[in-house]
Scaffold this active site. Sequence first.
Site, mmCIF file in Angstrom:
data_model
loop_
_atom_site.group_PDB
_atom_site.id
_atom_site.type_symbol
_atom_site.label_atom_id
_atom_site.label_comp_id
_atom_site.label_asym_id
_atom_site.label_seq_id
_atom_site.Cartn_x
_atom_site.Cartn_y
_atom_site.Cartn_z
ATOM 1 C CG LEU A 31 -2.052 -1.059 1.153
ATOM 2 C CD1 LEU A 31 -2.887 -1.007 2.423
ATOM 3 C CD2 LEU A 31 -2.919 -0.875 -0.073
ATOM 4 C CE1 TYR A 32 5.405 5.639 2.611
ATOM 5 C CE2 TYR A 32 7.089 4.140 1.787
ATOM 6 C CZ TYR A 32 6.711 5.390 2.229
ATOM 7 O OH TYR A 32 7.638 6.395 2.297
ATOM 8 C CG LEU A 33 6.853 0.338 -1.465
ATOM 9 C CD1 LEU A 33 7.658 -0.909 -1.821
ATOM 10 C CD2 LEU A 33 7.750 1.557 -1.381
ATOM 11 C CB SER A 35 0.343 5.566 -1.770
ATOM 12 O OG SER A 35 1.462 5.577 -0.891
#
Length: 120
Positions: A31-33, A35
């Site tokens: 999810l972080y990467l 985004s």
Amino acid sequence: LQEAARRVRDGGRIIAVSTGGTKMFFTQTALYLGSKGAVEQFVRVLSRELGPRRVTVNALSPGFTDTDLLPERDRAIAAGMSPFGRIGAPRDVADVAVFLASDQARWLTGENIQAGGGVA
């Protein structure tokens, strides 16, 4: 980025923050990467949209940096991944941001500038 595009003056600079992690494959970071990967695409498109106004739009992607985001357990490994043998200091990344905001970066737009001490 939409709001920045509305507010930036002609000839201005927009710098979005991504991460060097989008060039690597870390588990449990989808999810972080994801985004941050989206931010990188937004930068490319927005640079084309704002080019006629002479606004540069770039992404700045820090690598392993001495912040609370980097767990203590990972610091030695991260330092070993850099040719410099250390993790970055916040100032290392800030200096790149200052460059991107300056007139010297007027010919850079739509780019993802890696500020990771050679870790790729």
